[in-house]
Write a protein that holds these residues in place. Structure first.
Motif, PDB file in Angstrom:
ATOM      1  N   GLY A 162       0.818  -1.217   0.000  1.00 55.33           N
ATOM      2  CA  GLY A 162       0.000   0.000   0.000  1.00 55.33           C
ATOM      3  C   GLY A 162       0.842   1.252   0.000  1.00 55.33           C
ATOM      4  N   ALA A 163       1.942   1.255   0.785  1.00 51.05           N
ATOM      5  CA  ALA A 163       2.855   2.395   0.815  1.00 51.05           C
ATOM      6  C   ALA A 163       3.595   2.498  -0.513  1.00 51.05           C
ATOM      7  N   GLU A 164       4.019   1.348  -1.036  1.00 50.32           N
ATOM      8  CA  GLU A 164       4.725   1.315  -2.315  1.00 50.32           C
ATOM      9  C   GLU A 164       3.854   1.892  -3.429  1.00 50.32           C
ATOM     10  N   LYS A 165       2.571   1.557  -3.409  1.00 47.96           N
ATOM     11  CA  LYS A 165       1.625   2.080  -4.405  1.00 47.96           C
ATOM     12  C   LYS A 165       1.572   3.598  -4.361  1.00 47.96           C
ATOM     13  N   TYR A 166       1.536   4.162  -3.142  1.00 46.66           N
ATOM     14  CA  TYR A 166       1.470   5.621  -3.001  1.00 46.66           C
ATOM     15  C   TYR A 166       2.723   6.283  -3.561  1.00 46.66           C
ATOM     16  N   PHE A 167       3.899   5.783  -3.186  1.00 46.29           N
ATOM     17  CA  PHE A 167       5.149   6.407  -3.623  1.00 46.29           C
ATOM     18  C   PHE A 167       5.370   6.235  -5.129  1.00 46.29           C
ATOM     19  N   LYS A 168       4.900   5.144  -5.703  1.00 44.46           N
ATOM     20  CA  LYS A 168       4.992   4.965  -7.157  1.00 44.46           C
ATOM     21  C   LYS A 168       4.039   5.913  -7.860  1.00 44.46           C
ATOM     22  N   GLU A 169       2.880   6.097  -7.281  1.00 46.40           N
ATOM     23  CA  GLU A 169       1.882   7.026  -7.840  1.00 46.40           C
ATOM     24  C   GLU A 169       2.425   8.446  -7.862  1.00 46.40           C
ATOM     25  N   LYS A 170       3.232   8.779  -6.867  1.00 45.12           N
ATOM     26  CA  LYS A 170       3.846  10.096  -6.767  1.00 45.12           C
ATOM     27  C   LYS A 170       5.093  10.235  -7.645  1.00 45.12           C
ATOM     28  N   GLY A 171       5.534   9.116  -8.228  1.00 47.45           N
ATOM     29  CA  GLY A 171       6.725   9.129  -9.067  1.00 47.45           C
ATOM     30  C   GLY A 171       8.015   9.136  -8.282  1.00 47.45           C
ATOM     31  N   ILE A 172       7.928   8.816  -6.989  1.00 48.34           N
ATOM     32  CA  ILE A 172       9.118   8.819  -6.126  1.00 48.34           C
ATOM     33  C   ILE A 172       9.825   7.473  -6.180  1.00 48.34           C
ATOM     34  N   LEU A 173       9.029   6.411  -6.260  1.00 50.80           N
ATOM     35  CA  LEU A 173       9.584   5.061  -6.444  1.00 50.80           C
ATOM     36  C   LEU A 173       9.335   4.627  -7.887  1.00 50.80           C
ATOM     37  N   LYS A 174      10.267   3.927  -8.451  1.00 51.03           N
ATOM     38  CA  LYS A 174      10.125   3.438  -9.826  1.00 51.03           C
ATOM     39  C   LYS A 174       9.519   2.038  -9.829  1.00 51.03           C
TER      40      LYS A 174
END
Length: 328
Positions: free
Chosen positions: A316-328
């Motif tokens: 769930g956290a990974e989804k948020y950070f990917k959505e923000k473009g912070i995680l690839k």
């Protein structure tokens, strides 16, 4: 006949809802309308640390943000901090927990103070540096780590994050716990012990300013024992989760900056919590950091939250950070 009666009541209910202008929204419809869907939780428990540290007040503010944003009862609770919090998550007695990145890594790997792997933790994000502060009075005569030899020094509870930090820093300086008279006190007890003269110094791993040290500095002049540049390098080379840090002048009425080291604080969550719930919690926290009044709020951001994570992110956290473009 029974099917006909059931259909009749379904039609009556649908007509009534339409007449009243009501609409039953699905979570996806609520997201499209800009509303936060309600969490599928009765209440959310956040375990923090002792009342004299940084986790406790910060956890209270985060609980309020989550409660306000997601319309859920979120409670912040005092605890024994990092190590105990990992066990509370493992046992299902907490939903979210503050900890240090080094402690989370030990827990996941079953090392140091953890005899078995803690396999029920997942990461939400890192927050801010947890500064290792070696606190003493200005007139104590203690100017270096080596000067702690033979002194009564608080090193935190055995198995705590503070204890591990103290042990590692002493080791880099060619010392062990046998070279000091170790006292196992909380942050508040450490500050009181220094003030009363029962101990000469204390290791305190917490975000600065730390409440207990702040309170001590209001009554007596304090200082933070520096760590030399070569020892900082050696410590980081030996234990990669450390970073160089500085206690700024003005903090605790210090007259100059003091060089030391830090680990990172982080938020962890139960691995079995629903992905959507953790997504919403992560979003609520990192998109409302402006509502955090604690001084550490200025250091907390979504962009920095993915740095130094020693364990796996919750999906769930990974989804948020990917959505923000912070995680690839």
């Amino acid at each position: 006949m029974k099917k006909g009666i059931a259909l009749f009541f379904v039609l009556i209910l649908a007509f009534s809802l339409a007449a009243c202008g009501q609409k039953i929204e699905t979570p996806s419809e609520k997201e499209e309308s800009g509303e936060s869907p309600a969490l599928n939780l009765d209440r959310l428990s956040i375990v923090t640390g002792g009342t004299g540290g940084t986790y406790y007040p910060l956890g209270g503010e985060m609980a309020k943000i989550i409660g306000d944003e997601l319309d859920v009862e979120a409670n912040s609770q005092a605890s024994g901090a990092s190590v105990e919090n990992m066990q509370l998550i493992q046992d299902g007695d907490a939903d979210i927990a503050f900890t240090q990145t080094d402690i989370a890594s030990y827990a996941a790997e079953g090392k140091e103070m953890f005899k078995e792997k803690v396999d029920q933790i997942a990461g939400i994000g890192t927050l801010y540096p947890e500064t290792i502060q070696i606190v003493t009075l200005k007139d104590s005569g203690i100017k270096s780590v080596e000067d702690l030899k033979g002194k009564k020094v608080s090193v935190g509870a055995p198995g705590s994050g503070t204890f591990a930090n103290a042990e590692q820093i002493l080791k880099i300086h060619g010392m062990t716990m046998e070279d000091i008279t170790a006292q196992h006190l909380s942050f508040d007890e450490s500050a009181e012990g220094i003030q009363d003269g029962n101990i000469q110094a204390a290791f305190i791993t917490a975000g600065t300013p730390t409440g207990a040290v702040d309170a001590l500095s209001a009554t007596k002049p304090v200082t933070i024992v520096p760590i030399a540049d070569d020892k900082i390098k050696e410590l980081i080379d030996t234990y990669p989760y450390y970073i160089e840090d500085t206690v700024k002048s003005g903090t605790y009425k210090l007259e100059a900056d003091v060089k030391t080291v830090a680990v990172l604080s982080m938020l962890t969550v139960r691995k079995d919590m629903e992905e959507d719930a953790v997504y919403q919690i992560t979003k609520a926290i990192f998109e409302n950091t402006d509502k955090i009044s604690h001084a550490k709020g200025e250091l907390i951001s979504a962009e920095k939250a993915v740095e130094g994570m020693g364990i796996d992110f919750h999906p769930g956290a990974e989804k948020y950070f990917k959505e923000k473009g912070i995680l690839k």
